[in-house]
Design a protein around this motif. Structure first.
Motif, short mmCIF file in Angstrom:
data_model
loop_
_atom_site.label_atom_id
_atom_site.label_comp_id
_atom_site.label_asym_id
_atom_site.label_seq_id
_atom_site.Cartn_x
_atom_site.Cartn_y
_atom_site.Cartn_z
N LEU A 1 10.14 5.64 -7.43
CA LEU A 1 10.19 4.47 -6.56
C LEU A 1 11.64 4.20 -6.13
O LEU A 1 11.92 3.95 -4.95
N LEU A 2 12.57 4.29 -7.10
CA LEU A 2 13.98 4.02 -6.75
C LEU A 2 14.50 5.04 -5.75
O LEU A 2 15.38 4.73 -4.94
N SER A 3 13.98 6.28 -5.81
CA SER A 3 14.51 7.33 -4.92
C SER A 3 14.11 7.10 -3.45
O SER A 3 14.64 7.75 -2.55
N LEU A 4 13.19 6.16 -3.19
CA LEU A 4 12.75 5.93 -1.80
C LEU A 4 13.80 5.15 -1.00
O LEU A 4 13.96 5.36 0.20
N LEU A 5 14.52 4.26 -1.68
CA LEU A 5 15.43 3.39 -0.93
C LEU A 5 16.64 4.12 -0.35
O LEU A 5 17.00 3.88 0.81
N GLU B 1 0.84 -1.23 0.00
CA GLU B 1 0.00 0.00 0.00
C GLU B 1 0.86 1.26 0.00
O GLU B 1 0.55 2.26 0.67
N LEU B 2 1.94 1.22 -0.76
CA LEU B 2 2.91 2.32 -0.75
C LEU B 2 2.36 3.54 -1.50
O LEU B 2 1.96 3.42 -2.66
N VAL B 3 2.38 4.69 -0.82
CA VAL B 3 1.89 5.93 -1.46
C VAL B 3 2.98 6.99 -1.35
O VAL B 3 3.54 7.22 -0.27
N MET B 4 3.28 7.61 -2.48
CA MET B 4 4.28 8.67 -2.45
C MET B 4 3.81 9.83 -3.31
O MET B 4 3.31 9.64 -4.41
N ARG B 5 3.97 11.05 -2.79
CA ARG B 5 3.65 12.25 -3.57
C ARG B 5 4.76 13.26 -3.35
O ARG B 5 5.45 13.25 -2.33
N TYR B 6 4.95 14.13 -4.37
CA TYR B 6 6.04 15.12 -4.28
C TYR B 6 5.67 16.31 -3.40
O TYR B 6 6.55 16.97 -2.87
N ALA B 7 4.40 16.59 -3.30
CA ALA B 7 3.96 17.71 -2.44
C ALA B 7 2.55 17.40 -2.00
O ALA B 7 1.81 16.70 -2.71
N PRO B 8 2.15 17.93 -0.83
CA PRO B 8 0.81 17.61 -0.32
C PRO B 8 -0.29 17.98 -1.32
O PRO B 8 -1.34 17.33 -1.36
N ASP B 9 -0.05 19.04 -2.13
CA ASP B 9 -1.10 19.46 -3.06
C ASP B 9 -0.98 18.78 -4.43
O ASP B 9 -1.72 19.12 -5.35
N LEU B 10 -0.04 17.84 -4.56
CA LEU B 10 0.10 17.13 -5.85
C LEU B 10 -0.50 15.73 -5.72
O LEU B 10 -0.47 15.15 -4.64
N PRO B 11 -1.02 15.20 -6.83
CA PRO B 11 -1.56 13.84 -6.76
C PRO B 11 -0.44 12.84 -6.51
O PRO B 11 0.72 13.10 -6.86
N PRO B 12 -0.75 11.68 -5.90
CA PRO B 12 0.33 10.72 -5.63
C PRO B 12 0.94 10.17 -6.92
O PRO B 12 0.24 9.97 -7.90
N VAL B 13 2.25 9.98 -6.86
CA VAL B 13 2.97 9.41 -8.01
C VAL B 13 2.91 7.88 -7.89
O VAL B 13 2.78 7.17 -8.88
N LEU B 14 3.05 7.39 -6.66
CA LEU B 14 2.89 5.95 -6.40
C LEU B 14 1.66 5.80 -5.54
O LEU B 14 1.51 6.52 -4.53
N HIS B 15 0.80 4.88 -5.91
CA HIS B 15 -0.48 4.81 -5.21
C HIS B 15 -0.82 3.35 -4.89
O HIS B 15 -1.14 2.58 -5.78
N GLY B 16 -0.65 2.98 -3.64
CA GLY B 16 -1.02 1.63 -3.21
C GLY B 16 -0.14 0.53 -3.83
O GLY B 16 -0.62 -0.56 -4.14
N LEU B 17 1.14 0.83 -3.94
CA LEU B 17 2.07 -0.12 -4.59
C LEU B 17 2.35 -1.32 -3.66
O LEU B 17 2.47 -1.15 -2.45
N ARG B 18 2.53 -2.46 -4.30
CA ARG B 18 2.75 -3.67 -3.52
C ARG B 18 3.72 -4.55 -4.32
O ARG B 18 3.50 -4.78 -5.51
N PHE B 19 4.80 -4.99 -3.70
CA PHE B 19 5.72 -5.94 -4.35
C PHE B 19 6.63 -6.60 -3.30
O PHE B 19 6.75 -6.10 -2.17
N ASP B 20 7.25 -7.70 -3.71
CA ASP B 20 8.22 -8.38 -2.84
C ASP B 20 9.43 -8.75 -3.67
O ASP B 20 9.29 -9.19 -4.81
N VAL B 21 10.61 -8.54 -3.10
CA VAL B 21 11.83 -8.98 -3.78
C VAL B 21 12.64 -9.77 -2.74
O VAL B 21 13.00 -9.21 -1.70
#
Ligand code: ATP
Length: 552
Positions: free
Chosen positions: A386-390, A347-367
């Motif tokens: 997504l890569l910038s989160l790690l 359920e990963l959610v990421m947005r660049y600013a509170p007033d911007l729509p999410p770029v990643l929305h409810g992402l799910r994966f396993d590695v």
């Protein structure tokens, strides 16, 4: 000066805390030099006048004592001035070094999320020109002002002892030249100073962009327009500097005029007293020269206070960025470093600013640890985000991203960056040798380790065939290397870093089929044993992955 200006001034003094001992020594020496110089001039005037009168049949004169005193004062003045310059410059340069480190330490947590909004040239200008300009505050404003505060009362006390009238005239003159004029100069210098500091930063940014994008601007026919823009900035800077020059001339001239007026005033009130025998001729000469020399205590202040406008504008530019809030907060109580390196997102959610729509929305994966997840999807789908989160360049707002069962947000950025290596299509190469570019990943690596990394990245033979081998210079942003060589150099860096997590962002983009094959072979070796996220559009590259995930 507004409240902000005073606050900045106070803060600049606070930053100098560790150097206060040196600064105090500088103040004492400066005040000592002012007093020695004033005494020297006064005594010299008295001595010359007394000698002249003695020569004309006046009272006899023991000239050994005053001559020795004059020589002593001259030596004191020269050595004092030398030592004072040494001490105050030493204090200031130590302080500027400290300030630069202090500022850099505040910039670091702002990278990349906050700093990428700034223009590179302007940032450099803040780090260099603006901090250099603070020298004016410490060296030309703070120390001389404090020295004047110390020297002037002593000087006035001496004058009052010799002639109270002359002391009053001198006091009035010094209030004008040492207080009113600096304050006026500060007002005059504030607006052009602010413009000069801003335009200097803008000019630096314009020029950096012109130099960096020269080829594109030339091809697009936009070079002349952008150069004209930079010229307008340069003209505005010149205009501000002309205003500063004018202000400095006006305040300097008024200061000189005030000093001359005081000299004449002293002569006017002391000469009748000499005529009536209350003062001797040499005393009049001494008083006149003492009055004039006293202005040395404040002579530099109007110019310095005028430049203070620009120093404060520079300080504001430095503080503005130093006080910027980092885009992400380090955890208050960091979790212990993970011991496994599998990735889990839910359920990963990421947005660049509170007033911007999410770029990643409810992402799910396993590695699984050592596994490779291929990530593909249309442009703008959020793959690079997504890569910038790690490495914690950015944060996610909700959901969970876990590394070895530890929430990524609860780990310090530095720990995560130590675990990650990146190979992107825009891997930055520094304009230095291949060796130095590799050592960034592992500063203590010896030549054998560097060669091993280059061999694994399938670049060793090409580097050895270059005339300077490992010491070959790569040029600005790797201009002296081919696209494939740049990419493999980035891979060699990743081999050296020996990180547990590998982030590959379009690592073969823009390469021809043969080069892509060589890069992929190197990447296949690199990903062994490392948990890998591979972003790519290219089917050949995605073959490296165990599983492919499409972001939409
Ligand atoms: N710093 C930023 N501030 C605001 N929005 C951003 C920022 N960086 C990227 N974005 C936006 O986030 C979205 C995802 O960008 P991202 O670079 O992650 O996409 P991508 O899938 O990697 O695209 P591509 O394949 O073209 O590289 C885009 O709409 C982009 O405009």
């Amino acid at each position: 000066m507004n409240q902000q200006g005073w606050q900045d001034l106070y803060r600049l003094l606070g930053l100098a805390k560790g150097e206060w001992g040196w600064a105090l020594a500088g103040v004492l020496l400066t005040a000592g030099v002012i007093l020695a110089n004033t005494a020297l001039l006064g005594l010299s005037g008295w001595f010359i006048a007394a000698m002249a009168l003695a020569g004309h049949g006046g009272p006899g004169l023991d000239f050994f004592a005053p001559a020795a005193a004059i020589r002593g004062l001259a030596i004191l003045r020269a050595t004092g001035r030398y030592t004072e310059r040494l001490v105050t410059h030493n204090a200031t340069f130590r302080l500027l070094t400290k300030l630069r480190v202090w500022f850099y330490e505040r910039l670091e947590p702002l990278a990349p999320a906050v700093l990428e909004r700034e223009r590179d040239g302007d940032l450099l200008s803040r780090l260099r020109a603006d901090i250099d300009r603070l020298e004016t505050f410490y060296l030309r404003v703070a120390v001389p002002s404090a020295a004047a505060l110390l020297a002037v009362p002593l000087l006035l006390a001496l004058l009052a002892w010799l002639s109270p009238g002359a002391a009053w005239i001198e006091a009035a003159g010094l209030v004008v030249a040492g207080l009113a004029l600096p304050l006026w100069a500060l007002t005059l210098g504030r607006a052009p100073g602010r413009v000069a500091a801003a335009k200097r930063g803008q000019y630096s940014a314009d020029m950096t962009e012109i130099l960096r994008g020269h080829a594109e601007l030339l091809v697009a026919g936009a070079l002349t327009r952008i150069e004209a823009q930079a010229e307008t900035t340069a003209l505005a800077l010149e205009d501000a500097q002309r205003h500063q020059g004018w202000a400095s001339w006006v305040t300097g001239a008024v200061g000189q005029f005030t000093a001359q007026l005081c000299l004449w005033g002293t002569l006017v009130i002391t000469m009748p007293r000499a005529a009536s025998g209350l003062l001797s001729g040499p005393d009049v000469a001494a008083l006149a020269l003492l009055t004039l020399a006293g202005f040395e205590a404040v002579a530099g202040l109007p110019g310095a206070w005028q430049a203070l406008g620009e120093s404060l504008a520079s300080a504001r530019r430095v503080f503005e960025l130093a006080d910027a809030t980092p885009a992400l907060q380090e955890p208050a109580r960091p979790a212990p470093s993970p011991r496994r390196f599998d990735l889990h997102a839910e359920e990963l959610v990421m947005r660049y600013a509170p007033d911007l729509p999410p770029v990643l929305h409810g992402l799910r994966f396993d590695v699984p640890e050592g596994g490779c997840l291929g990530i593909t999807g249309p442009s703008g789908a959020g793959k690079s985000s997504l890569l910038s989160l790690l490495p914690r360049f950015r944060d996610y707002q909700s959901g969970s991203l876990q590394l070895g069962g530890v929430e990524v947000r609860s780990l310090p950025g530095e720990t995560l960056r130590g675990l990650c290596a990146m190979v992107t299509q825009r891997a930055h190469l520094f304009n230095t040798s291949i060796r130095e570019n590799l050592l960034i990943a592992k500063p203590d690596a010896d030549d054998t380790a560097l060669r091993d990394a280059l061999r694994e990245a399938a670049l060793l033979d090409e580097v050895l065939a270059m005339p300077a081998g490992l010491d070959t210079l790569v040029g600005e942003a790797g201009a002296a290397l081919s696209g494939g060589q740049m990419r493999r150099l980035a891979i060699a860096r990743a081999f050296l870093a020996d990180a547990r997590i590998l982030l590959l962002d379009e690592p073969t983009e823009g390469l021809d089929a043969a080069t892509e094959q060589r890069v992929l072979e190197a990447l296949a070796r690199l990903r062994q044993g490392r948990t890998t996220l591979l972003v790519s559009h290219r089917p050949q590259a995605l073959r490296l992955a165990d599983k492919i995930f499409t972001l939409s």
